[in-house]
Design a protein around this motif. Structure first.
Motif, PDB file in Angstrom:
ATOM      1  N   ILE A 142      -0.679 -16.922  39.172  1.00  0.00           N
ATOM      2  CA  ILE A 142       0.346 -16.586  40.167  1.00  0.00           C
ATOM      3  C   ILE A 142      -0.124 -15.439  41.048  1.00  0.00           C
ATOM      4  O   ILE A 142      -0.004 -15.494  42.279  1.00  0.00           O
ATOM      5  N   PHE A 143      -0.683 -14.403  40.459  1.00  0.00           N
ATOM      6  CA  PHE A 143      -1.105 -13.258  41.260  1.00  0.00           C
ATOM      7  C   PHE A 143      -2.362 -13.546  42.082  1.00  0.00           C
ATOM      8  O   PHE A 143      -2.500 -13.029  43.185  1.00  0.00           O
ATOM      9  N   VAL A 144      -3.243 -14.399  41.584  1.00  0.00           N
ATOM     10  CA  VAL A 144      -4.409 -14.791  42.387  1.00  0.00           C
ATOM     11  C   VAL A 144      -3.949 -15.611  43.592  1.00  0.00           C
ATOM     12  O   VAL A 144      -4.394 -15.384  44.721  1.00  0.00           O
ATOM     13  N   LEU A 145      -3.037 -16.561  43.370  1.00  0.00           N
ATOM     14  CA  LEU A 145      -2.512 -17.347  44.486  1.00  0.00           C
ATOM     15  C   LEU A 145      -1.720 -16.478  45.459  1.00  0.00           C
ATOM     16  O   LEU A 145      -1.762 -16.693  46.670  1.00  0.00           O
ATOM     17  N   SER A 146      -0.999 -15.490  44.927  1.00  0.00           N
ATOM     18  CA  SER A 146      -0.267 -14.561  45.800  1.00  0.00           C
ATOM     19  C   SER A 146      -1.226 -13.775  46.678  1.00  0.00           C
ATOM     20  O   SER A 146      -0.930 -13.500  47.843  1.00  0.00           O
ATOM     21  N   MET A 147      -2.370 -13.424  46.125  1.00  0.00           N
ATOM     22  CA  MET A 147      -3.377 -12.712  46.908  1.00  0.00           C
ATOM     23  C   MET A 147      -3.914 -13.598  48.028  1.00  0.00           C
ATOM     24  O   MET A 147      -4.147 -13.132  49.146  1.00  0.00           O
ATOM     25  N   LEU A 148      -4.089 -14.893  47.748  1.00  0.00           N
ATOM     26  CA  LEU A 148      -4.652 -15.803  48.743  1.00  0.00           C
ATOM     27  C   LEU A 148      -3.640 -16.231  49.799  1.00  0.00           C
ATOM     28  O   LEU A 148      -4.007 -16.502  50.939  1.00  0.00           O
TER      29      LEU A 148
END
Length: 192
Positions: A142-148
């Motif tokens: 979730i946080f990696v996708l939020s970063m992207l």
């Protein structure tokens, strides 16, 4: 700031097209639904009537979160960073419009997470136990996708990642407590 003569006109055309799409969307969706519904069984139509309002509510909640809470901190961070480097930021109007249009869409689409989780659970691809035991990996994803999906600043990543974390656990609750429909013919039987 515009760097070429046609840019303000093209931005106006893009804004009018998006506004026209928004205004006409209920009529367009009605006709699309009328076309699709004629080929569905009554129980399949019932699923659409149940989940479509929920999906729209999640989408509008995500877009509203972006408009109300995310824009100001993100812009403060980005302009503050430019000031710290003694850079006078004068963004182009096309970049502003893209930022204003695409950030809420990204938030709205990402807020569909509980419904995606429910769909995967109902199709048998993932189980509630898998969601519960793999929650740490899910939060990392979730946080990696939020970063992207957000501009490259930690504020917008947190403002997307934290609500999505709560939605993840809400999706687990949705999978656990939504009643499952069982075939009256028993497991493995084709209802035809």
């Amino acid at each position: 700031q515009a760097l070429n003569v046609q840019e303000p006109f093209m931005i106006l055309v893009k804004a009018v097209l998006v506004l026209g799409l928004i205004i006409s969307s209920p009529w367009v969706f009605y006709h699309l639904w009328d076309f699709v519904a004629s080929g569905l069984y009554p129980q399949e139509r019932k699923y659409v009537y149940t989940y479509l309002p929920f999906s729209l509510g999640l989408f509008f909640a995500g877009a509203a979160l972006a408009f109300v809470f995310v824009f100001q901190p993100v812009l403060d961070f980005l302009f503050g960073f430019n000031l710290m480097l003694n850079i006078d930021a004068s963004p182009r109007i096309s970049e502003w419009v893209s930022f204003v249009l695409f950030l809420p869409i990204g938030f709205g689409v990402s807020f569909q997470l509980p419904l995606v989780m429910l769909l995967l659970e109902r199709l048998g691809i993932l189980s509630v136990e898998a969601y519960v035991t793999k929650w740490r990996i899910a939060i990392l994803v979730i946080f990696v996708l939020s970063m992207l999906l957000t501009p490259s600043d930690p504020t917008s990543m947190l403002l997307m990642g934290v609500p999505l974390t709560f939605l993840y656990f809400g999706g687990i609750g949705l999978c656990k407590y939504m009643p499952k429909k069982h075939s009256p013919l028993g497991p493995g039987e084709d209802p035809k």
